[in-house]
Design a protein around this motif. Structure first.
Motif, short mmCIF file in Angstrom:
data_model
loop_
_atom_site.label_atom_id
_atom_site.label_comp_id
_atom_site.label_asym_id
_atom_site.label_seq_id
_atom_site.Cartn_x
_atom_site.Cartn_y
_atom_site.Cartn_z
N GLU A 42 0.93 -1.37 -0.02
CA GLU A 42 -0.05 0.12 0.00
C GLU A 42 0.95 1.36 -0.18
N LEU A 43 1.99 1.09 0.48
CA LEU A 43 2.81 2.34 0.81
C LEU A 43 3.89 2.60 -0.01
N LYS A 44 4.51 1.66 -0.79
CA LYS A 44 5.71 1.55 -1.48
C LYS A 44 5.75 2.81 -2.60
N ASP A 45 4.71 2.64 -3.36
CA ASP A 45 4.88 3.91 -4.65
C ASP A 45 4.45 5.03 -4.05
N VAL A 46 3.52 5.26 -3.17
CA VAL A 46 3.14 6.62 -2.68
C VAL A 46 4.28 7.08 -1.91
N LEU A 47 5.22 6.42 -1.36
CA LEU A 47 6.49 7.05 -0.43
C LEU A 47 7.53 7.20 -1.34
N LYS A 48 7.73 6.65 -2.81
CA LYS A 48 8.81 6.65 -3.37
C LYS A 48 9.32 8.24 -3.85
N ARG A 49 10.31 8.50 -3.64
CA ARG A 49 10.66 10.14 -4.24
C ARG A 49 12.18 9.78 -4.82
N ASP A 50 12.55 10.75 -5.29
CA ASP A 50 13.66 10.69 -5.85
C ASP A 50 15.06 10.28 -4.68
N ASN A 51 14.95 10.89 -3.38
CA ASN A 51 16.08 10.72 -2.64
C ASN A 51 15.74 9.47 -1.49
N CYS A 52 14.62 8.84 -1.90
CA CYS A 52 14.13 7.96 -0.63
C CYS A 52 13.12 6.74 -1.49
N ARG A 53 13.11 5.84 -0.49
CA ARG A 53 12.24 4.88 -0.95
C ARG A 53 11.55 4.12 0.45
#
Length: 117
Positions: free
Chosen positions: A88-99
């Motif tokens: 549920e969270l992996k895609d919505v929390l992905k940023r250029d600087n973090c995962r």
């Protein structure tokens, strides 16, 4: 760096494919730990804690808190809950600087699971 944020929710479940006392309806005060791996951005943060709290609340806590988890996950073991939360969270929390690095799901203060996708 690893950013860590803890959450708590109360929910009931029963394990339908298990033969033991946990096959009966019961509840837990779960602890959920969300960890992000990354590098600080130009503001000096991996991820804004306020934004992280809002996202996890909307995507996970609001669904699970005071719920019967079997209505969401067929066999709601700690393992299956951790996989569900991670997905549920992996895609919505992905940023250029973090995962999303890992999630922990604790059913009791001394029994939990760690899942890293």
């Amino acid at each position: 760096m690893i950013l860590i944020k803890e959450f708590e929710f109360d929910a009931a479940h029963n394990l339908i494919n298990y033969h033991g006392k946990c096959e009966k309806l019961h509840g837990h005060t779960y602890k959920l730990v969300v960890k992000l791996e990354g590098n600080p951005d130009n503001e000096g943060m991996i991820f804004d804690f306020v934004e992280l709290k809002k996202i996890v609340k909307e995507k996970v806590i609001d669904k699970f808190d005071h719920s019967y988890i079997n209505e969401i996950i067929k066999q709601p073991t700690a393992e299956n809950i951790a996989v569900y939360v991670f997905n549920e969270l992996k895609d919505v929390l992905k940023r250029d600087n973090c995962r999303l690095f890992e999630v922990e799901v604790w059913e009791t203060k001394n029994s939990g699971i760690v899942y890293r996708g």
